[in-house]
Design a protein around this motif. Structure first.
Motif, short mmCIF file in Angstrom:
data_model
loop_
_atom_site.label_atom_id
_atom_site.label_comp_id
_atom_site.label_asym_id
_atom_site.label_seq_id
_atom_site.Cartn_x
_atom_site.Cartn_y
_atom_site.Cartn_z
N SER A 89 0.83 -1.21 0.00
CA SER A 89 0.00 0.00 0.00
C SER A 89 0.86 1.26 0.00
CB SER A 89 -0.91 0.01 1.23
OG SER A 89 -0.19 0.38 2.38
N ARG A 101 -5.43 -6.05 -5.42
CA ARG A 101 -6.59 -5.21 -5.72
C ARG A 101 -7.11 -5.47 -7.13
NH1 ARG A 101 -3.16 -0.98 -3.50
NH2 ARG A 101 -3.60 -0.90 -1.29
N ASP A 102 -8.41 -5.39 -7.25
CA ASP A 102 -9.09 -5.53 -8.53
C ASP A 102 -8.75 -6.84 -9.25
OD1 ASP A 102 -10.65 -3.03 -8.73
OD2 ASP A 102 -8.68 -2.10 -8.61
N ILE A 120 1.34 -2.09 -10.98
CA ILE A 120 0.03 -2.73 -10.87
C ILE A 120 -0.29 -3.47 -12.16
CG2 ILE A 120 -0.96 -1.19 -9.14
CD1 ILE A 120 -2.29 0.38 -11.41
N TYR A 124 -7.06 0.57 -11.19
CA TYR A 124 -7.96 0.63 -10.05
C TYR A 124 -9.41 0.76 -10.53
CZ TYR A 124 -3.89 1.04 -7.12
OH TYR A 124 -2.70 0.78 -6.48
N ALA A 129 -13.14 -6.06 -5.78
CA ALA A 129 -12.34 -5.55 -4.65
C ALA A 129 -11.77 -6.73 -3.88
CB ALA A 129 -13.20 -4.68 -3.76
#
Length: 130
Positions: A89, A101-102, A120, A124, A129
């Protein structure tokens, strides 16, 4: 003409070392110096123009890179091999973890000047989630 990000200036203590460090981790080639800048061009044409700053307190910035799953594996391997601490994070908590994430994967790490870089595999908001 669509609006696109073309370049941004990245302040550093040593523009050559900073561009080389990030270029090696991301697998990008450092370009020839252009004026006061050392460019690092991403695959979508956005250039990170590294500049040497005379400031002793360079404010940290955040740079996020969307990469494929294969590229994530390669970049993440280079991060680990280089002994760079990574986090799940932007709070830079829980060292040694990544996020999912995602439905993708992501990791944050600092460059030589304290900027927070992120890799990533999913934009996002593009998936479930987690």
């Amino acid at each position: 003409m669509p609006i696109e990000l073309n370049h941004t200036i990245v302040q550093s203590r040593d523009k050559h070392a900073a561009a080389r460090f990030v270029g090696e981790l991301l697998g990008l080639e450092v370009g020839a110096p252009f004026g006061p800048f050392v460019p690092l061009v991403t695959d979508n044409g956005v250039t990170l123009d590294y500049a040497t700053s005379d400031r002793s307190d360079i404010p940290p910035q955040h740079y996020a890179f969307l990469v494929s799953e294969k590229d994530f594996d390669q970049i993440f391997g280079r991060i680990q091999e280089a002994g760079v601490t990574y986090y799940p994070s932007p709070a830079l908590d829980r060292p040694g973890e990544i996020n999912h994430r995602d439905g993708g994967r992501g990791a944050y790490f600092r460059d030589l000047d304290g900027h927070v870089l992120e890799i990533i595999t999913r934009p996002y908001g593009s998936g479930p989630a987690s």
